[in-house]
Design an enzyme around this catalytic site. Structure first.
Site, mmCIF file in Angstrom:
data_model
loop_
_atom_site.group_PDB
_atom_site.id
_atom_site.type_symbol
_atom_site.label_atom_id
_atom_site.label_comp_id
_atom_site.label_asym_id
_atom_site.label_seq_id
_atom_site.Cartn_x
_atom_site.Cartn_y
_atom_site.Cartn_z
ATOM 1 C CG ASN A 10 77.748 -1.110 62.364
ATOM 2 O OD1 ASN A 10 76.679 -1.585 62.673
ATOM 3 N ND2 ASN A 10 78.434 -0.301 63.148
ATOM 4 C CG ASP A 70 83.232 7.513 59.186
ATOM 5 O OD1 ASP A 70 83.562 6.309 59.191
ATOM 6 O OD2 ASP A 70 83.748 8.360 59.958
ATOM 7 C CB SER A 71 77.959 7.544 62.078
ATOM 8 O OG SER A 71 78.023 6.139 61.974
ATOM 9 C CE LYS A 176 69.871 4.868 66.337
ATOM 10 N NZ LYS A 176 70.938 3.878 66.475
ATOM 11 C CG HIS A 181 73.307 10.059 64.106
ATOM 12 N ND1 HIS A 181 72.440 9.387 64.941
ATOM 13 C CD2 HIS A 181 74.362 9.217 63.909
ATOM 14 C CE1 HIS A 181 72.959 8.207 65.248
ATOM 15 N NE2 HIS A 181 74.120 8.087 64.635
HETATM 16 O O1 LIG Z 1 74.955 4.283 69.678
HETATM 17 C C1 LIG Z 1 75.165 4.497 68.509
HETATM 18 N N1 LIG Z 1 74.102 4.743 67.686
HETATM 19 C C2 LIG Z 1 74.231 5.064 66.409
HETATM 20 O O2 LIG Z 1 73.251 5.285 65.703
HETATM 21 C C3 LIG Z 1 75.561 5.134 65.919
HETATM 22 N N2 LIG Z 1 76.067 5.429 64.742
HETATM 23 C C4 LIG Z 1 77.396 5.290 64.868
HETATM 24 N N3 LIG Z 1 77.734 4.935 66.117
HETATM 25 C C5 LIG Z 1 79.070 4.658 66.662
HETATM 26 O O3 LIG Z 1 80.030 5.073 65.748
HETATM 27 C C6 LIG Z 1 80.665 3.942 65.134
HETATM 28 C C7 LIG Z 1 80.696 4.136 63.662
HETATM 29 O O4 LIG Z 1 81.999 3.998 63.139
HETATM 30 P P1 LIG Z 1 82.131 3.788 61.582
HETATM 31 O O5 LIG Z 1 81.281 4.813 60.882
HETATM 32 O O6 LIG Z 1 83.533 3.687 61.189
HETATM 33 O O7 LIG Z 1 81.398 2.397 61.354
HETATM 34 P P2 LIG Z 1 81.902 0.909 61.607
HETATM 35 O O8 LIG Z 1 83.399 0.856 61.634
HETATM 36 O O9 LIG Z 1 81.163 0.359 62.755
HETATM 37 O O10 LIG Z 1 81.374 0.200 60.265
HETATM 38 P P3 LIG Z 1 81.741 0.619 58.714
HETATM 39 O O11 LIG Z 1 80.520 1.296 58.170
HETATM 40 O O12 LIG Z 1 82.927 1.519 58.747
HETATM 41 O O13 LIG Z 1 81.990 -0.693 58.023
HETATM 42 C C8 LIG Z 1 79.796 2.756 65.475
HETATM 43 O O14 LIG Z 1 80.509 1.546 65.478
HETATM 44 C C9 LIG Z 1 79.257 3.150 66.834
HETATM 45 O O15 LIG Z 1 80.218 2.902 67.813
HETATM 46 C C10 LIG Z 1 76.629 4.829 66.781
HETATM 47 N N4 LIG Z 1 76.422 4.492 68.067
HETATM 48 MG MG LIG Z 2 84.448 1.926 60.296
#
Ligand SMILES: O=c1[nH]c(=O)c2ncn([C@@H]3O[C@H](COP(=O)(O)OP(=O)(O)OP(=O)(O)O)[C@@H](O)[C@H]3O)c2[nH]1
Ligand SMILES: [Mg+2]
Length: 201
Positions: A10, A70-71, A176, A181
């Site tokens: 990401n 993971d967020s 930010k 978080h």
């Molecule tokens: O507005 C946001 N500000 C943030 O600060 C934030 N942090 C997380 N998110 C959301 O949560 C998903 C993580 O999902 P996630 O942890 O599985 O990551 P991902 O699949 O995008 O990448 P990876 O790290 O797994 O490769 C992300 O895609 C976003 O939609 C955020 N949205």
């Molecule tokens: Mg992911």
């Protein structure tokens, strides 16, 4: 420690970690530089489980210390959704705009006081042959009715940081990175990294 691998593809996360670690004098590497590595399946039911499995899979593959994030966003009116499905809420293509549109449609007509939400971040630090360390951070807010701001990623344009009167996407990256978080979780991880410096050299 002068370099750390973050187990993510990401770009939004990579940018934030690069900034957050820059002040600590640490260079960030990520899976963006290794496009041939398949996505690790996020089979956990919690942010913590998913962070742990991503970090451990990549730490084993590269035999180096790895951090995984993971967020996601939990909206009270939606019983905590999109939660661990935040990235793929509107489908496997992981489209931020489609995810936002789905959330706004689900909250249509829901009054301000019922639009409370929070971002969660679980960080796992996996070091080969050591016990994985987990920290977490959250950031409280409210879902707006329209998109506002251009910065950040994901749901930032609809996440109002109430005490600032601005969405996450209207804040500068430095602002930010003071309240997010992710920043809060990383501060906790800092302590662990200091304590465990001997493992990371
Ligand atoms: O507005 C946001 N500000 C943030 O600060 C934030 N942090 C997380 N998110 C959301 O949560 C998903 C993580 O999902 P996630 O942890 O599985 O990551 P991902 O699949 O995008 O990448 P990876 O790290 O797994 O490769 C992300 O895609 C976003 O939609 C955020 N949205
Ligand atoms: Mg992911």
């Amino acid at each position: 420690m002068n370099e750390i691998m973050i187990a993510t593809k990401n770009i939004g996360k990579v940018k934030e970690f690069s900034d957050l670690f820059a002040s600590r004098g640490v260079k960030v590497k990520s899976l963006v530089d290794f496009p041939n590595i398949d996505d690790i399946e996020e089979t956990g039911e919690t942010f913590v489980e998913n962070a742990k499995l991503k970090a451990e899979a990549i730490a084993t593959k590269f035999n180096i210390p790895v951090i995984a994030d993971d967020s996601g966003l939990s909206i009270d009116f939606l019983d905590g959704r999109p939660g661990v499905y935040s990235a793929r809420y509107a489908g496997e293509q992981k489209n931020d705009r489609a995810n936002i549109d789905k959330v706004l449609a689900e909250l249509e007509g829901v009054p301000t006081e019922k639009r409370s939400a929070r971002f969660h971040c679980a960080l796992a630090l996996a070091i080969p042959d050591k016990e994985t360390q987990i920290v977490e951070g959250t950031c409280e807010g409210r879902i707006t009715e329209d998109l506002l701001g251009e910065n950040g990623f994901g749901y930032d344009p609809i996440f109002l940081v109430v005490e600032k009167g601005l969405t996450m996407a209207q804040l500068s990256k430095d602002e930010k990175n003071q309240i997010s978080h992710r920043a809060k979780a990383l501060k906790k991880l800092d302590k662990l990294l200091q304590e465990r410096e001997e493992f990371i050299r």
